[in-house]
Design an enzyme around this catalytic site. Structure first.
Site, PDB file in Angstrom:
ATOM      1  N   THR A  22       0.824  -1.210   0.000  1.00  0.00           N
ATOM      2  CA  THR A  22       0.000   0.000   0.000  1.00  0.00           C
ATOM      3  C   THR A  22       0.860   1.262   0.000  1.00  0.00           C
ATOM      4  N   GLY A  61       2.797  -3.249   8.545  1.00  0.00           N
ATOM      5  CA  GLY A  61       2.972  -3.512   9.977  1.00  0.00           C
ATOM      6  C   GLY A  61       4.419  -3.854  10.295  1.00  0.00           C
ATOM      7  N   GLU A 304      -6.067  -5.931   3.936  1.00  0.00           N
ATOM      8  CA  GLU A 304      -6.120  -7.090   3.036  1.00  0.00           C
ATOM      9  C   GLU A 304      -7.289  -7.009   2.054  1.00  0.00           C
TER      10      GLU A 304
HETATM   11  C1  LIG Z   1       2.097 -12.160   6.688  1.00  0.00           C
HETATM   12  C2  LIG Z   1       1.801 -13.642   7.135  1.00  0.00           C
HETATM   13  C3  LIG Z   1       0.741 -13.718   8.175  1.00  0.00           C
HETATM   14  C4  LIG Z   1       0.148 -15.099   8.356  1.00  0.00           C
HETATM   15  C5  LIG Z   1      -0.978 -15.159   9.365  1.00  0.00           C
HETATM   16  C6  LIG Z   1      -2.230 -14.421   8.968  1.00  0.00           C
HETATM   17  C7  LIG Z   1      -3.260 -14.348  10.027  1.00  0.00           C
HETATM   18  C8  LIG Z   1      -4.318 -13.323   9.751  1.00  0.00           C
HETATM   19  C9  LIG Z   1      -3.791 -11.920   9.696  1.00  0.00           C
HETATM   20  C10 LIG Z   1      -3.811 -11.169  10.989  1.00  0.00           C
HETATM   21  C11 LIG Z   1      -2.874  -9.991  11.057  1.00  0.00           C
HETATM   22  C12 LIG Z   1      -3.176  -9.007  10.029  1.00  0.00           C
HETATM   23  C13 LIG Z   1      -2.287  -7.808  10.020  1.00  0.00           C
HETATM   24  C14 LIG Z   1      -2.639  -6.871   8.917  1.00  0.00           C
HETATM   25  C15 LIG Z   1      -2.187  -7.362   7.550  1.00  0.00           C
HETATM   26  C16 LIG Z   1      -2.679  -6.447   6.475  1.00  0.00           C
HETATM   27  C17 LIG Z   1      -1.815  -6.567   5.255  1.00  0.00           C
HETATM   28  C18 LIG Z   1      -2.355  -5.786   4.075  1.00  0.00           C
HETATM   29  O1  LIG Z   1      -3.346  -5.113   4.110  1.00  0.00           O
HETATM   30  S1  LIG Z   1      -1.437  -5.979   2.651  1.00  0.00           S
HETATM   31  C19 LIG Z   1      -2.259  -5.019   1.416  1.00  0.00           C
HETATM   32  C20 LIG Z   1      -3.544  -5.656   0.954  1.00  0.00           C
HETATM   33  N1  LIG Z   1      -4.065  -4.966  -0.163  1.00  0.00           N
HETATM   34  C21 LIG Z   1      -5.128  -5.370  -0.827  1.00  0.00           C
HETATM   35  O2  LIG Z   1      -5.759  -6.358  -0.494  1.00  0.00           O
HETATM   36  C22 LIG Z   1      -5.448  -4.577  -2.046  1.00  0.00           C
HETATM   37  C23 LIG Z   1      -6.815  -4.836  -2.586  1.00  0.00           C
HETATM   38  N2  LIG Z   1      -6.836  -4.724  -4.028  1.00  0.00           N
HETATM   39  C24 LIG Z   1      -6.793  -5.812  -4.875  1.00  0.00           C
HETATM   40  O3  LIG Z   1      -6.707  -6.943  -4.426  1.00  0.00           O
HETATM   41  C25 LIG Z   1      -6.858  -5.602  -6.352  1.00  0.00           C
HETATM   42  O4  LIG Z   1      -6.244  -4.478  -6.769  1.00  0.00           O
HETATM   43  C26 LIG Z   1      -8.281  -5.651  -6.894  1.00  0.00           C
HETATM   44  C27 LIG Z   1      -8.658  -7.133  -6.830  1.00  0.00           C
HETATM   45  C28 LIG Z   1      -9.259  -4.824  -6.096  1.00  0.00           C
HETATM   46  C29 LIG Z   1      -8.336  -5.162  -8.337  1.00  0.00           C
HETATM   47  O5  LIG Z   1      -7.225  -5.606  -9.063  1.00  0.00           O
HETATM   48  P1  LIG Z   1      -7.074  -5.341 -10.613  1.00  0.00           P
HETATM   49  O6  LIG Z   1      -5.746  -5.804 -11.020  1.00  0.00           O
HETATM   50  O7  LIG Z   1      -7.448  -3.929 -10.906  1.00  0.00           O
HETATM   51  O8  LIG Z   1      -8.108  -6.361 -11.108  1.00  0.00           O
HETATM   52  P2  LIG Z   1      -9.512  -6.172 -11.866  1.00  0.00           P
HETATM   53  O9  LIG Z   1     -10.584  -5.675 -10.945  1.00  0.00           O
HETATM   54  O10 LIG Z   1      -9.278  -5.391 -13.123  1.00  0.00           O
HETATM   55  O11 LIG Z   1      -9.770  -7.687 -12.186  1.00  0.00           O
HETATM   56  C30 LIG Z   1      -8.980  -8.366 -13.107  1.00  0.00           C
HETATM   57  C31 LIG Z   1      -9.179  -9.851 -12.954  1.00  0.00           C
HETATM   58  O12 LIG Z   1      -8.315 -10.325 -11.923  1.00  0.00           O
HETATM   59  C32 LIG Z   1      -9.021 -11.162 -11.043  1.00  0.00           C
HETATM   60  N3  LIG Z   1      -8.371 -11.098  -9.737  1.00  0.00           N
HETATM   61  C33 LIG Z   1      -8.168 -10.026  -8.953  1.00  0.00           C
HETATM   62  N4  LIG Z   1      -7.514 -10.392  -7.850  1.00  0.00           N
HETATM   63  C34 LIG Z   1      -7.281 -11.724  -7.963  1.00  0.00           C
HETATM   64  C35 LIG Z   1      -6.631 -12.666  -7.135  1.00  0.00           C
HETATM   65  N5  LIG Z   1      -6.113 -12.321  -5.966  1.00  0.00           N
HETATM   66  N6  LIG Z   1      -6.571 -13.942  -7.556  1.00  0.00           N
HETATM   67  C36 LIG Z   1      -7.116 -14.309  -8.717  1.00  0.00           C
HETATM   68  N7  LIG Z   1      -7.741 -13.452  -9.541  1.00  0.00           N
HETATM   69  C37 LIG Z   1      -7.820 -12.183  -9.156  1.00  0.00           C
HETATM   70  C38 LIG Z   1     -10.420 -10.569 -11.045  1.00  0.00           C
HETATM   71  O13 LIG Z   1     -11.355 -11.525 -10.571  1.00  0.00           O
HETATM   72  C39 LIG Z   1     -10.580 -10.253 -12.508  1.00  0.00           C
HETATM   73  O14 LIG Z   1     -10.908 -11.439 -13.195  1.00  0.00           O
HETATM   74  P3  LIG Z   1     -11.801 -11.352 -14.526  1.00  0.00           P
HETATM   75  O15 LIG Z   1     -13.145 -10.903 -14.072  1.00  0.00           O
HETATM   76  O16 LIG Z   1     -11.157 -10.351 -15.448  1.00  0.00           O
HETATM   77  O17 LIG Z   1     -11.788 -12.770 -15.023  1.00  0.00           O
HETATM   78  C1  LIG Z   2      -4.363  -1.910  10.496  1.00  0.00           C
HETATM   79  C2  LIG Z   2      -3.931  -1.915   9.071  1.00  0.00           C
HETATM   80  C3  LIG Z   2      -2.833  -2.664   8.702  1.00  0.00           C
HETATM   81  C4  LIG Z   2      -2.384  -2.646   7.382  1.00  0.00           C
HETATM   82  N1  LIG Z   2      -1.275  -3.356   7.065  1.00  0.00           N
HETATM   83  C5  LIG Z   2      -0.784  -3.288   5.806  1.00  0.00           C
HETATM   84  C6  LIG Z   2       0.422  -3.981   5.461  1.00  0.00           C
HETATM   85  O1  LIG Z   2       1.029  -4.669   6.280  1.00  0.00           O
HETATM   86  N2  LIG Z   2       0.898  -3.850   4.202  1.00  0.00           N
HETATM   87  C7  LIG Z   2       0.266  -3.113   3.248  1.00  0.00           C
HETATM   88  O2  LIG Z   2       0.752  -3.054   2.120  1.00  0.00           O
HETATM   89  N3  LIG Z   2      -0.906  -2.476   3.543  1.00  0.00           N
HETATM   90  C8  LIG Z   2      -1.429  -2.544   4.786  1.00  0.00           C
HETATM   91  N4  LIG Z   2      -2.601  -1.889   5.100  1.00  0.00           N
HETATM   92  C9  LIG Z   2      -3.270  -1.096   4.064  1.00  0.00           C
HETATM   93  C10 LIG Z   2      -4.570  -1.732   3.581  1.00  0.00           C
HETATM   94  O3  LIG Z   2      -4.327  -2.905   2.865  1.00  0.00           O
HETATM   95  C11 LIG Z   2      -5.339  -0.709   2.746  1.00  0.00           C
HETATM   96  O4  LIG Z   2      -5.670   0.374   3.590  1.00  0.00           O
HETATM   97  C12 LIG Z   2      -6.566  -1.342   2.138  1.00  0.00           C
HETATM   98  O5  LIG Z   2      -6.224  -2.233   1.099  1.00  0.00           O
HETATM   99  C13 LIG Z   2      -7.580  -0.297   1.620  1.00  0.00           C
HETATM  100  O6  LIG Z   2      -6.996   0.536   0.688  1.00  0.00           O
HETATM  101  P1  LIG Z   2      -7.106   2.133   0.826  1.00  0.00           P
HETATM  102  O7  LIG Z   2      -6.641   2.526   2.160  1.00  0.00           O
HETATM  103  O8  LIG Z   2      -6.425   2.679  -0.373  1.00  0.00           O
HETATM  104  O9  LIG Z   2      -8.646   2.469   0.735  1.00  0.00           O
HETATM  105  P2  LIG Z   2      -9.416   3.130  -0.477  1.00  0.00           P
HETATM  106  O10 LIG Z   2      -9.386   2.213  -1.641  1.00  0.00           O
HETATM  107  O11 LIG Z   2      -8.964   4.518  -0.696  1.00  0.00           O
HETATM  108  O12 LIG Z   2     -10.880   3.125   0.135  1.00  0.00           O
HETATM  109  C14 LIG Z   2     -11.596   4.288   0.529  1.00  0.00           C
HETATM  110  C15 LIG Z   2     -13.072   4.135   0.128  1.00  0.00           C
HETATM  111  O13 LIG Z   2     -13.164   4.077  -1.294  1.00  0.00           O
HETATM  112  C16 LIG Z   2     -13.954   2.983  -1.690  1.00  0.00           C
HETATM  113  N5  LIG Z   2     -13.471   2.432  -2.973  1.00  0.00           N
HETATM  114  C17 LIG Z   2     -12.191   2.346  -3.414  1.00  0.00           C
HETATM  115  N6  LIG Z   2     -12.157   1.760  -4.624  1.00  0.00           N
HETATM  116  C18 LIG Z   2     -13.424   1.476  -4.960  1.00  0.00           C
HETATM  117  C19 LIG Z   2     -14.032   0.851  -6.069  1.00  0.00           C
HETATM  118  N7  LIG Z   2     -13.299   0.383  -7.076  1.00  0.00           N
HETATM  119  N8  LIG Z   2     -15.357   0.709  -6.060  1.00  0.00           N
HETATM  120  C20 LIG Z   2     -16.103   1.165  -5.030  1.00  0.00           C
HETATM  121  N9  LIG Z   2     -15.578   1.740  -3.942  1.00  0.00           N
HETATM  122  C21 LIG Z   2     -14.270   1.901  -3.910  1.00  0.00           C
HETATM  123  C22 LIG Z   2     -13.789   1.959  -0.570  1.00  0.00           C
HETATM  124  O14 LIG Z   2     -14.892   1.081  -0.517  1.00  0.00           O
HETATM  125  C23 LIG Z   2     -13.700   2.849   0.664  1.00  0.00           C
HETATM  126  O15 LIG Z   2     -15.020   3.139   1.107  1.00  0.00           O
HETATM  127  C24 LIG Z   2      -3.077  -1.885   6.405  1.00  0.00           C
HETATM  128  C25 LIG Z   2      -4.207  -1.142   6.780  1.00  0.00           C
HETATM  129  C26 LIG Z   2      -4.636  -1.150   8.092  1.00  0.00           C
HETATM  130  C27 LIG Z   2      -5.836  -0.344   8.468  1.00  0.00           C
END
Ligand SMILES: CCCCCCCCCCCCCCCCCC(=O)SCCNC(=O)CCNC(=O)[C@H](O)C(C)(C)COP(=O)(O)OP(=O)(O)OC[C@H]1O[C@@H](n2cnc3c(N)ncnc32)[C@H](O)[C@@H]1OP(=O)(O)O
Ligand SMILES: Cc1cc2nc3c(=O)[nH]c(=O)nc-3n(C[C@H](O)[C@H](O)[C@H](O)COP(=O)(O)OP(=O)(O)OC[C@H]3O[C@@H](n4cnc5c(N)ncnc54)[C@H](O)[C@@H]3O)c2cc1C
Length: 536
Positions: A22, A61, A304
């Site tokens: 991010t 983190g 996530e």
């Molecule tokens: C570290 C180890 C820990 C282990 C233990 C864990 C325990 C639990 C955790 C507890 C602690 C947690 C601490 C906090 C951790 C937070 C870490 C983060 O936030 S990190 C930061 C986390 N950040 C986020 O999560 C960011 C969120 N944003 C995203 O994931 C992407 O940018 C997006 C999916 C929203 C769009 O992507 P974009 O490239 O614009 O894609 P389009 O929309 O244009 O779609 C194109 C096509 O791709 C397809 N497709 C997409 N994804 C996938 C996939 N994964 N696969 C397969 N396909 C996928 C989609 O279906 C579509 O298919 P089609 O229809 O064309 O056939």
């Molecule tokens: C506690 C915590 C820990 C984190 N840890 C990590 C980490 O370890 N590593 C890391 O890389 N990141 C980490 N993050 C970041 C986190 O993954 C992002 O904050 C998260 O993916 C959301 O992205 P954003 O902040 O850009 O929100 P934005 O995308 O800016 O969202 C803001 C608003 O816009 C809306 N929005 C955005 N896009 C669309 C769309 N296409 N359609 C409709 N609505 C939309 C959302 O629904 C939301 O209401 C962490 C965040 C938190 C809070």
């Protein structure tokens, strides 16, 4: 080779890492990330840069003070071409002194709602060079001369996120077990009000409104654990197939992981908050642990993958499935029910009847979405605008799908497991499944009225079933939370400890406050007294 190089060092704690994806400007839209990694074939290195303020990594983190390495997601440039985002493993601090390396700007992002100990950080690069093998090359590769070798599937880069989303479902089950344990134990200790003048004040757990607030958290913890296990099994199966070159099941895994992550985190956060409120004023004390637990669970709604964004990813898959199914093509197992074209059956107030009803709701909502999008597109609206105009319904369809998946999985897995359990234990678990199912039927009664043949008297009967279940579950509730077997050290709560010494612990904690160290606080002499004397 790369795993051999890095994994043992990480496992031995020689290096500590974090996931730096991010940025200040973009979290959701990964293709919009701005950090660049430009390959220099002369030195066989990548040059990392943060060209703008918004390119700074923001949130990872442990990045601020703990990590000395991280996986940096950056736009890969080679031979003048941008190949999109790719992961790089990057050392950011000296392994001995822990000083940031030259060209690295790293720091802490500041106080947050919770996660105070996570030292979430920011990170920028100024012409920072890393060797070619820093790029994680399991999928795509950059050869020595800068030739880019494409991954067989670009979305494999997003694999880590799928993994964590899968883990989060089980994580939410755990947090709900903590919230339910604290609030239910406290409700057994707490007595309040005198409904019958000649009887003692009852335990607040005997108020049916209290049971309504709490038993669903208990049941949801079990539902999420079972669903999380099922999702994990699915994840392992899909990964095995991927290893042997088959990616056919990846889209289904992505779709189901997205909506389950979103719904379980949202439910966990709102139910933990209900647990907190159910403890009255004492639930507002940090020492109850419930405010901290709320901070932890509500963060999961954002990290996530932000929940709305993830629900829209699932909706994208559901709409595609509908279009595919309408052309007679086969659908993936979790979406196959969408094409059930049989007439709406007579409503049944049974578990199977309710689950079938939720599938009808989901299918009906998806159909509504497809019709609206088609209509708008026919009127000349672009597909993207039609999608946006339909997105409130799309999110609702995705949520309904998720509920259908959880309900069906919870029911099936508990029924399967029950055969090996003692009859009384199986009975209690079935009661939890029943309670969970009826709770959601009543919560979504409007949808059921729209898409199924449920009638007013069915709803009244469901309400009665629900109230009967609360009564049946009540005698076992404390036993059920004790069965989570969470140690006091883990609960870290004045209200939830096993011995029930709630009031003693609250006072012990209060007395630890530095504000109780002296009978007259210095603020009296500094501010209050002069104020009282009109000198301020
Ligand atoms: C570290 C180890 C820990 C282990 C233990 C864990 C325990 C639990 C955790 C507890 C602690 C947690 C601490 C906090 C951790 C937070 C870490 C983060 O936030 S990190 C930061 C986390 N950040 C986020 O999560 C960011 C969120 N944003 C995203 O994931 C992407 O940018 C997006 C999916 C929203 C769009 O992507 P974009 O490239 O614009 O894609 P389009 O929309 O244009 O779609 C194109 C096509 O791709 C397809 N497709 C997409 N994804 C996938 C996939 N994964 N696969 C397969 N396909 C996928 C989609 O279906 C579509 O298919 P089609 O229809 O064309 O056939
Ligand atoms: C506690 C915590 C820990 C984190 N840890 C990590 C980490 O370890 N590593 C890391 O890389 N990141 C980490 N993050 C970041 C986190 O993954 C992002 O904050 C998260 O993916 C959301 O992205 P954003 O902040 O850009 O929100 P934005 O995308 O800016 O969202 C803001 C608003 O816009 C809306 N929005 C955005 N896009 C669309 C769309 N296409 N359609 C409709 N609505 C939309 C959302 O629904 C939301 O209401 C962490 C965040 C938190 C809070």
């Amino acid at each position: 080779e790369q795993q051999e190089k890095w994994v043992p060092r990480a496992v031995n704690m020689e290096i500590i890492g974090t996931y730096a994806q991010t940025e200040l400007g973009h979290g959701t839209f990964l293709r919009g990330l701005e950090t660049t990694a430009t390959y220099d074939p002369n030195t066989e290195e990548f040059v990392l840069n943060s060209p703008t303020l918004t390119a700074y990594k923001w949130w990872p983190g442990g990045l601020a003070h703990t990590a000395n390495h991280c996986v940096v997601v950056a736009q890969l440039h080679s031979k003048g071409v941008n190949h999109g985002v790719h992961p790089f493993i990057v050392q950011i601090r000296d392994e001995d002194t822990h000083m940031p390396l030259p060209g690295v700007k790293v720091g802490e992002i500041g106080p947050k709602l919770s996660f105070s100990t996570a030292n979430n950080g920011f990170l920028g690069f100024d012409n920072f060079r890393v060797p070619r093998d820093s790029m994680l090359m399991k999928n795509a590769q950059v050869l020595k001369d800068g030739t880019y070798v494409k991954s067989r599937l670009s979305k494999l880069t997003y694999g880590t996120m799928v993994f964590i989303r899968v883990m989060i479902v089980t994580d939410m089950a755990y947090y709900l077990s903590v919230g339910a344990t604290i609030a239910i134990r406290y409700s057994a200790v707490r007595h309040q009000s005198k409904p019958k003048e000649n009887e003692p004040e009852p335990q607040i757990l005997d108020y049916v409104t209290q049971q309504h607030k709490l038993f669903i958290a208990l049941a949801s913890s079990h539902a999420f654990r079972v669903t999380g296990q099922w999702l994990w099994t699915t994840f392992v199966r899909v990964n095995k197939a991927l290893t042997s070159g088959n990616a056919d099941t990846l889209p289904e895994l992505h779709a189901v992981a997205c909506c389950l992550k979103a719904v379980t985190t949202r439910d966990a956060a709102s139910m933990v908050e209900a647990c907190r409120m159910s403890c009255g004023g004492h639930g507002y004390m940090t020492s109850s642990y419930l405010p901290i637990l709320y901070g932890i669970t509500t963060a999961a709604c954002t990290y996530e993958g932000e929940n709305t964004v993830l629900l829209l990813q699932t909706a994208r898959s559901l709409v595609k499935a509908w279009q595919k199914g309408s052309k007679g093509k086969p659908l993936s197992p979790t979406e196959a029910y969408l094409m059930d074209k049989s007439p709406v059956p007579k409503w049944e107030n049974t578990l199977d009847g309710i689950i079938a009803g939720f599938r009808r709701v989901s299918a009906g909502k998806v159909q509504d979405c497809v019709s609206k999008i088609d209509k708008l597109v026919k009127m000349g609206t672009s597909y993207e605008d039609a999608w946006n105009q339909t997105s409130v319904r799309l999110v609702a369809a995705s949520e309904a799908h998720s509920r259908a998946v959880i309900l069906a999985t919870f029911r099936a897995e508990v029924s399967r497991a029950a055969a090996a359990l003692s009859p009384p234990l199986a009975r209690v678990l079935h009661q939890l499944v029943h309670l969970y199912t009826v709770y959601w039927a009543l919560e979504r009664v409007g949808d059921l009225l729209l898409y199924t043949s449920i009638a007013e008297r069915d709803v009244q009967e469901l309400q009665q079933q629900y109230e009967d279940l609360l009564q049946k579950i009540r005698p076992n509730t404390v036993g059920l939370v004790d069965a989570f077997d969470l140690r006091d050290e883990i609960l870290n709560s004045t209200l939830g400890a096993y011995d029930g010494r709630v009031y003693e612990r609250l006072m012990e904690e209060a007395l630890k406050s530095p504000l109780n160290a002296e009978p007259v606080n210095q603020s009296f002499h500094k501010y209050l007294k002069p104020f009282m004397q009109g000198k301020l």
